[in-house]
Design a protein around this motif. Structure first.
Motif, mmCIF file in Angstrom:
data_model
loop_
_atom_site.group_PDB
_atom_site.id
_atom_site.type_symbol
_atom_site.label_atom_id
_atom_site.label_comp_id
_atom_site.label_asym_id
_atom_site.label_seq_id
_atom_site.Cartn_x
_atom_site.Cartn_y
_atom_site.Cartn_z
ATOM 1 N N ALA A 20 5.397 33.639 -20.402
ATOM 2 C CA ALA A 20 4.793 32.020 -20.423
ATOM 3 C C ALA A 20 5.526 31.529 -21.979
ATOM 4 C CB ALA A 20 3.288 32.239 -21.004
ATOM 5 N N PHE A 21 5.790 32.208 -22.817
ATOM 6 C CA PHE A 21 6.743 31.414 -23.821
ATOM 7 C C PHE A 21 8.129 31.298 -23.407
ATOM 8 C CE2 PHE A 21 9.465 31.613 -27.749
ATOM 9 C CZ PHE A 21 8.893 30.721 -28.464
ATOM 10 N N GLY A 22 8.902 32.046 -22.318
ATOM 11 C CA GLY A 22 9.874 31.782 -21.895
ATOM 12 C C GLY A 22 10.053 30.500 -21.207
ATOM 13 N N THR A 23 9.103 30.610 -20.454
ATOM 14 C CA THR A 23 8.725 29.318 -19.391
ATOM 15 C C THR A 23 8.827 27.847 -20.329
ATOM 16 O OG1 THR A 23 7.912 30.681 -17.692
ATOM 17 C CG2 THR A 23 7.525 28.372 -17.602
ATOM 18 N N PHE A 24 7.833 28.061 -21.423
ATOM 19 C CA PHE A 24 7.784 26.859 -22.250
ATOM 20 C C PHE A 24 9.191 26.493 -22.947
ATOM 21 C CE2 PHE A 24 7.085 25.456 -26.715
ATOM 22 C CZ PHE A 24 6.409 24.214 -26.299
ATOM 23 N N MET A 25 10.034 27.603 -23.469
ATOM 24 C CA MET A 25 11.356 26.948 -23.944
ATOM 25 C C MET A 25 12.162 26.378 -22.747
ATOM 26 S SD MET A 25 10.744 27.533 -27.077
ATOM 27 C CE MET A 25 12.496 27.548 -27.680
ATOM 28 N N THR A 26 12.400 27.050 -21.653
ATOM 29 C CA THR A 26 13.003 26.646 -20.771
ATOM 30 C C THR A 26 12.649 25.032 -20.467
ATOM 31 O OG1 THR A 26 13.164 28.822 -19.618
ATOM 32 C CG2 THR A 26 13.697 26.733 -18.072
ATOM 33 N N SER A 27 11.319 24.555 -20.205
ATOM 34 C CA SER A 27 10.877 23.346 -19.960
ATOM 35 C C SER A 27 11.315 22.405 -21.139
ATOM 36 C CB SER A 27 9.427 23.255 -19.954
ATOM 37 O OG SER A 27 9.037 24.228 -18.602
ATOM 38 N N PHE A 28 11.351 23.027 -22.315
ATOM 39 C CA PHE A 28 11.798 22.231 -23.459
ATOM 40 C C PHE A 28 13.286 21.816 -23.442
ATOM 41 C CE2 PHE A 28 13.163 21.583 -28.065
ATOM 42 C CZ PHE A 28 12.646 20.364 -28.257
ATOM 43 N N GLU A 29 14.068 22.513 -23.202
ATOM 44 C CA GLU A 29 15.322 22.229 -22.905
ATOM 45 C C GLU A 29 15.629 21.300 -21.702
ATOM 46 O OE1 GLU A 29 18.065 23.524 -24.887
ATOM 47 O OE2 GLU A 29 16.831 24.350 -25.809
ATOM 48 N N SER A 30 15.048 21.486 -20.662
ATOM 49 C CA SER A 30 15.053 20.511 -19.629
ATOM 50 C C SER A 30 14.509 19.120 -20.094
ATOM 51 C CB SER A 30 14.027 20.860 -18.484
ATOM 52 O OG SER A 30 14.496 22.203 -17.936
#
Length: 413
Positions: A20-30
């Motif tokens: 979940a944290f990895g998905t959150f960080m990927t979304s922030f980069e997007s």
């Protein structure tokens, strides 16, 4: 809030939280890429492309949802289990409390409860929970209640905490080693009062749950009431009027920082009614940081709701760096301008003349007062076939240092 025998909190696996944290960080980069594109369009055209703006808003909403899910997973990991395996051996009070909870037999606990938390008798006002249960409730409230997590917390045994303070500060002066010590002026003292008010929740259990000896009932009570207590506390610590509830930080008189005086909370105007100024909006946030004295800034936090945070997430400083930064690891807070950001959903949305952002050292600025003890009254009659447990604690709160918290008011001046 009924629960039956078969319901159990699922185990929180570390991999699930990491994913979940990895998905959150990927979304922030997007989000950063899309917002950079929007800002570039603003600089080269008359306005940003509608599709780009919609993309930024869509990713921003997804970030909020993912952060909410991440917080939920973190809280689930902190939630006490209902099983009794590996539990500490119960003491005399816990055994008596267990007997009262399961069957209503209050003979043992009545003998142990020499002092109930109400002004009436124990059997009328309920019985004190074991110390372990009270500690578990307090720990969970510190995790769940936004203001409590950063405020000063004091436990008292009386109904009201009275705190004296010197209006003009302490009387001090310089003097030579062997010189006579001149008499100082008598300090003027005033008193702040923090009365404790009753907060209650009423979880329900089935007979099957009460008959299951594996279930630790005092941990079940802690897990059921903490979310209800935290929601009520969170609203009161922000907006409470002090009548039968704590006084919230936004309930005090608010004045422009240039006219600040003790007893009022100072604010910085955003420069536009219900909005940030069109140019250099981040400058106002910097002004708010430096409205606070240096001694308070070291331990300061931002407090705002998710909508306000989503608005600020798009801001950059003069060097092109985003003001908002995601948490370094799961379970930590996001930061803004290097200071931790606390999400309090009871803070108002950005609107004309709203005080939607607070900044300050809440450990010095806001005091939460807990009266010792949590009380439970068993009610098997009102909602048959369920057994209700009327659970109460007494809580107070209010601003104790009016120089430690500053607000941003969304107004022209």
């Amino acid at each position: 809030m009924a629960i039956n025998q078969t319901e159990r909190a699922p185990e929180n696996k570390g991999g699930e939280l990491a994913d979940a944290f990895g998905t959150f960080m990927t979304s922030f980069e997007s989000f950063k890429q899309a917002n950079d594109e929007r800002l570039a369009q603003l600089e080269t055209r008359s306005g940003a492309d509608v599709l780009t703006t919609e993309k930024v808003d869509r990713i921003s909403r997804a970030l909020d949802e993912q952060k909410r899910a991440l917080d939920a997973l973190t809280m689930k990991g902190l939630r006490p289990g209902l099983g009794g395996a590996g539990a500490v051996q119960p003491d005399e009070h816990k055994e008596a409390f267990e007997a009262y909870m399961r069957s209503g037999d209050d003979r043992q606990i009545r003998a142990l409860d020499a002092k109930a938390m109400s002004y009436g008798s124990g059997q009328d006002g309920g019985y004190l929970v074991p110390a372990q249960t009270e500690a578990e409730v307090s720990k969970r409230l510190a995790d769940l209640s936004p203001i409590r997590s950063i405020a000063a917390v004091r436990q008292v045994s009386a109904a009201v905490l009275k705190k004296p303070f010197a209006v003009g500060g302490p009387a001090v002066g310089w003097v030579a080693e062997t010189a006579a010590r001149p008499q100082t002026n008598t300090p003027t003292l005033a008193e702040l009062q923090f009365p404790t008010m009753e907060l209650y929740a009423m979880p329900a259990a089935t007979s099957a749950l009460l008959e299951d000896s594996v279930v630790d009932l005092d941990q079940w009570i802690a897990s059921e009431v903490d979310a209800a207590f935290a929601a009520q506390e969170g609203a009161a610590f922000v907006n409470g009027d002090g009548t039968n509830k704590p006084r919230g930080l936004l309930n005090y008189d608010q004045v422009a920082e240039s006219a600040w005086e003790w007893g009022k909370v100072g604010y910085i105007a955003s420069g536009a009614a219900g909005a940030f100024p069109a140019s250099n909006p981040s400058d106002k946030l910097i002004d708010l940081v430096y409205a606070l004295k240096a001694g308070y800034r070291q331990n300061s936090s931002w407090v705002m709701n998710r909508k306000t945070q989503a608005l600020i997430r798009k801001f950059k400083d003069a060097d092109g760096n985003y003001l908002w930064a995601p948490p370094a690891v799961a379970g930590q807070r996001a930061t803004m301008l290097g200071f931790p950001l606390v999400e309090a959903e009871d803070m108002p949305d950005v609107a004309a003349n709203s005080a939607s952002i607070a900044f300050g050292d809440f450990s010095r600025g806001y005091l939460v007062v807990d009266r010792t003890g949590v009380r439970v009254l068993r009610d098997p009659y009102s909602a048959k076939p369920y057994v209700l447990f009327y659970t109460t604690k007494r809580v107070g709160g209010g601003v104790q240092d009016f120089d430690a918290i500053k607000l941003m008011k969304f107004a022209a001046s």
